[in-house]
Design a protein around this motif. Sequence first.
Motif, PDB file in Angstrom:
ATOM      1  N   VAL A  65      55.675  41.386 -11.379  1.00  0.00           N
ATOM      2  CA  VAL A  65      55.858  42.430 -11.173  1.00  0.00           C
ATOM      3  C   VAL A  65      56.898  42.902 -11.535  1.00  0.00           C
ATOM      4  CG1 VAL A  65      53.607  42.157  -9.716  1.00  0.00           C
ATOM      5  CG2 VAL A  65      55.960  42.081  -8.689  1.00  0.00           C
ATOM      6  N   ALA A  66      57.678  42.318 -11.266  1.00  0.00           N
ATOM      7  CA  ALA A  66      58.868  43.059 -10.948  1.00  0.00           C
ATOM      8  C   ALA A  66      59.013  43.889 -12.920  1.00  0.00           C
ATOM      9  CB  ALA A  66      60.195  42.189 -10.254  1.00  0.00           C
ATOM     10  N   ASN A  67      58.401  43.407 -13.825  1.00  0.00           N
ATOM     11  CA  ASN A  67      58.926  43.732 -15.177  1.00  0.00           C
ATOM     12  C   ASN A  67      57.927  44.134 -15.057  1.00  0.00           C
ATOM     13  OD1 ASN A  67      58.414  43.327 -18.273  1.00  0.00           O
ATOM     14  ND2 ASN A  67      59.946  42.246 -18.484  1.00  0.00           N
ATOM     15  N   GLN A  68      58.029  45.487 -15.250  1.00  0.00           N
ATOM     16  CA  GLN A  68      57.534  46.689 -15.975  1.00  0.00           C
ATOM     17  C   GLN A  68      56.575  46.600 -17.589  1.00  0.00           C
ATOM     18  OE1 GLN A  68      57.767  51.140 -16.976  1.00  0.00           O
ATOM     19  NE2 GLN A  68      57.502  50.901 -14.721  1.00  0.00           N
ATOM     20  N   GLU A  69      57.360  46.120 -18.382  1.00  0.00           N
ATOM     21  CA  GLU A  69      56.407  46.122 -19.355  1.00  0.00           C
ATOM     22  C   GLU A  69      55.388  44.826 -19.368  1.00  0.00           C
ATOM     23  OE1 GLU A  69      57.559  44.650 -24.200  1.00  0.00           O
ATOM     24  OE2 GLU A  69      59.137  45.109 -22.908  1.00  0.00           O
ATOM     25  N   ASP A  70      56.050  43.448 -18.851  1.00  0.00           N
ATOM     26  CA  ASP A  70      54.561  42.880 -18.063  1.00  0.00           C
ATOM     27  C   ASP A  70      53.632  43.581 -16.960  1.00  0.00           C
ATOM     28  OD1 ASP A  70      53.956  40.556 -18.456  1.00  0.00           O
ATOM     29  OD2 ASP A  70      54.770  40.041 -16.311  1.00  0.00           O
ATOM     30  N   VAL A  71      53.751  43.883 -16.134  1.00  0.00           N
ATOM     31  CA  VAL A  71      53.233  44.846 -15.634  1.00  0.00           C
ATOM     32  C   VAL A  71      51.504  45.894 -16.604  1.00  0.00           C
ATOM     33  CG1 VAL A  71      51.913  46.410 -13.650  1.00  0.00           C
ATOM     34  CG2 VAL A  71      53.474  44.799 -13.767  1.00  0.00           C
ATOM     35  N   THR A  72      52.524  46.916 -17.018  1.00  0.00           N
ATOM     36  CA  THR A  72      52.256  47.848 -18.500  1.00  0.00           C
ATOM     37  C   THR A  72      51.230  46.623 -19.136  1.00  0.00           C
ATOM     38  OG1 THR A  72      53.911  49.418 -17.942  1.00  0.00           O
ATOM     39  CG2 THR A  72      52.323  49.474 -20.036  1.00  0.00           C
ATOM     40  N   ARG A  73      51.256  45.869 -19.905  1.00  0.00           N
ATOM     41  CA  ARG A  73      50.663  45.184 -21.052  1.00  0.00           C
ATOM     42  C   ARG A  73      49.586  44.653 -20.348  1.00  0.00           C
ATOM     43  NH1 ARG A  73      50.095  39.710 -20.881  1.00  0.00           N
ATOM     44  NH2 ARG A  73      52.000  39.331 -19.541  1.00  0.00           N
ATOM     45  N   VAL A  74      49.895  44.068 -19.167  1.00  0.00           N
ATOM     46  CA  VAL A  74      48.113  43.764 -18.567  1.00  0.00           C
ATOM     47  C   VAL A  74      47.448  44.452 -17.685  1.00  0.00           C
ATOM     48  CG1 VAL A  74      47.423  42.137 -16.015  1.00  0.00           C
ATOM     49  CG2 VAL A  74      49.305  41.619 -16.938  1.00  0.00           C
ATOM     50  N   ILE A  75      47.331  45.503 -17.230  1.00  0.00           N
ATOM     51  CA  ILE A  75      46.593  46.778 -16.869  1.00  0.00           C
ATOM     52  C   ILE A  75      46.308  47.232 -17.696  1.00  0.00           C
ATOM     53  CG2 ILE A  75      46.833  48.853 -15.066  1.00  0.00           C
ATOM     54  CD1 ILE A  75      48.816  47.952 -13.066  1.00  0.00           C
ATOM     55  N   ASN A  76      46.636  47.852 -18.854  1.00  0.00           N
ATOM     56  CA  ASN A  76      46.566  47.846 -19.756  1.00  0.00           C
ATOM     57  C   ASN A  76      45.199  47.631 -20.544  1.00  0.00           C
ATOM     58  OD1 ASN A  76      47.922  50.302 -19.854  1.00  0.00           O
ATOM     59  ND2 ASN A  76      49.418  50.282 -21.371  1.00  0.00           N
ATOM     60  N   LYS A  77      45.327  45.928 -20.177  1.00  0.00           N
ATOM     61  CA  LYS A  77      44.548  45.385 -20.805  1.00  0.00           C
ATOM     62  C   LYS A  77      43.005  45.478 -20.231  1.00  0.00           C
ATOM     63  CE  LYS A  77      43.736  40.020 -21.497  1.00  0.00           C
ATOM     64  NZ  LYS A  77      44.187  38.910 -21.413  1.00  0.00           N
ATOM     65  N   ILE A  78      43.361  45.174 -18.486  1.00  0.00           N
ATOM     66  CA  ILE A  78      42.388  45.531 -17.675  1.00  0.00           C
ATOM     67  C   ILE A  78      41.378  46.699 -17.881  1.00  0.00           C
ATOM     68  CG2 ILE A  78      41.562  45.872 -15.097  1.00  0.00           C
ATOM     69  CD1 ILE A  78      44.311  43.479 -14.833  1.00  0.00           C
ATOM     70  N   SER A  79      42.345  47.557 -18.375  1.00  0.00           N
ATOM     71  CA  SER A  79      41.722  49.466 -18.110  1.00  0.00           C
ATOM     72  C   SER A  79      40.152  49.102 -19.845  1.00  0.00           C
ATOM     73  CB  SER A  79      42.736  50.237 -18.567  1.00  0.00           C
ATOM     74  OG  SER A  79      43.542  50.072 -19.281  1.00  0.00           O
ATOM     75  N   GLU A  80      41.488  48.073 -20.475  1.00  0.00           N
ATOM     76  CA  GLU A  80      40.542  48.534 -21.824  1.00  0.00           C
ATOM     77  C   GLU A  80      39.053  48.386 -21.472  1.00  0.00           C
ATOM     78  OE1 GLU A  80      42.601  46.136 -24.832  1.00  0.00           O
ATOM     79  OE2 GLU A  80      43.753  47.937 -24.701  1.00  0.00           O
ATOM     80  N   LYS A  81      38.906  46.912 -21.164  1.00  0.00           N
ATOM     81  CA  LYS A  81      37.799  46.245 -20.332  1.00  0.00           C
ATOM     82  C   LYS A  81      36.698  47.192 -18.976  1.00  0.00           C
ATOM     83  CE  LYS A  81      38.769  42.423 -19.870  1.00  0.00           C
ATOM     84  NZ  LYS A  81      38.712  40.590 -19.935  1.00  0.00           N
TER      85      LYS A  81
END
Length: 257
Positions: A65-81
């Motif tokens: 969670v301390a890495n914004q790129e990591d968080v954005t990647r995961v949340i974007n992936k979730i939001s696609e579904k």
Amino acid sequence: MKFSLKNKVAIVTGGGSGIGKSISKTLAEQGAYVHILELNADNGNITLNDIVENGGLAEIHACNVANQEDVTRVINKISEKSTINILINNAGVAHIGNIEKTLEADLDRVYNVNVKGVYNCIFSAIPYMKKHGGVIINMASVASSVAVSDRFAYSMSKGATLTMTYSVAKDYIGYGIRCNSISPARIHTPFVDGFLKNNYPGKETEMFEKLSKTQPIGRMGVPQEVADLALYLCSDEASFITGTDFPIDGGFIKLNG
């Protein structure tokens, strides 16, 4: 059924152990599809298996969670579904020491997870939540609002979490987004057991009892009690509640004077 989360999609950071594990399991039991964001894959998989074995629905995502790129990647992936209905910012780290015993590296580590981590998750999720509303719960602490000895960095970070809660609640109330925080006192988690083992070898039981008695109610809380409060705040039964902090502390804040 009261407190039903059927057809809701929830994200729980640090959902692999302690309070996060109980929250993840409880939300799943009430019908939510739970996305566990976890740095420790082993813990995350244990929680995931517990949920699935009990008939719930969940996924685990490796995420710092301390890495914004990591968080954005995961949340974007979730939001696609799916939509994102619930965000529980639970991931956190602790530090023991007053300001003289808090090195810059210590402060950075606590800030990056406890403050920046909460910011990263809200920043990434809120554009999606604005479309349909939702619930955000930030895990603060009694240390957000009262003095706790030798917890300088931790108290600083949880104070920031509390004020972030108020700010987000104010700015996004018009979008149907409710944002609240939970402030636990001492909760009996694996972290507590590890702390006692590392710092008081051979005296774990004695120190556990001593710490328990610092709570006016006479005991530590248990993760399930925090999870039940989180469930309520996520549910439609709490639809009139936003911008509020909820101590769950055995009387620590008001009765420890």
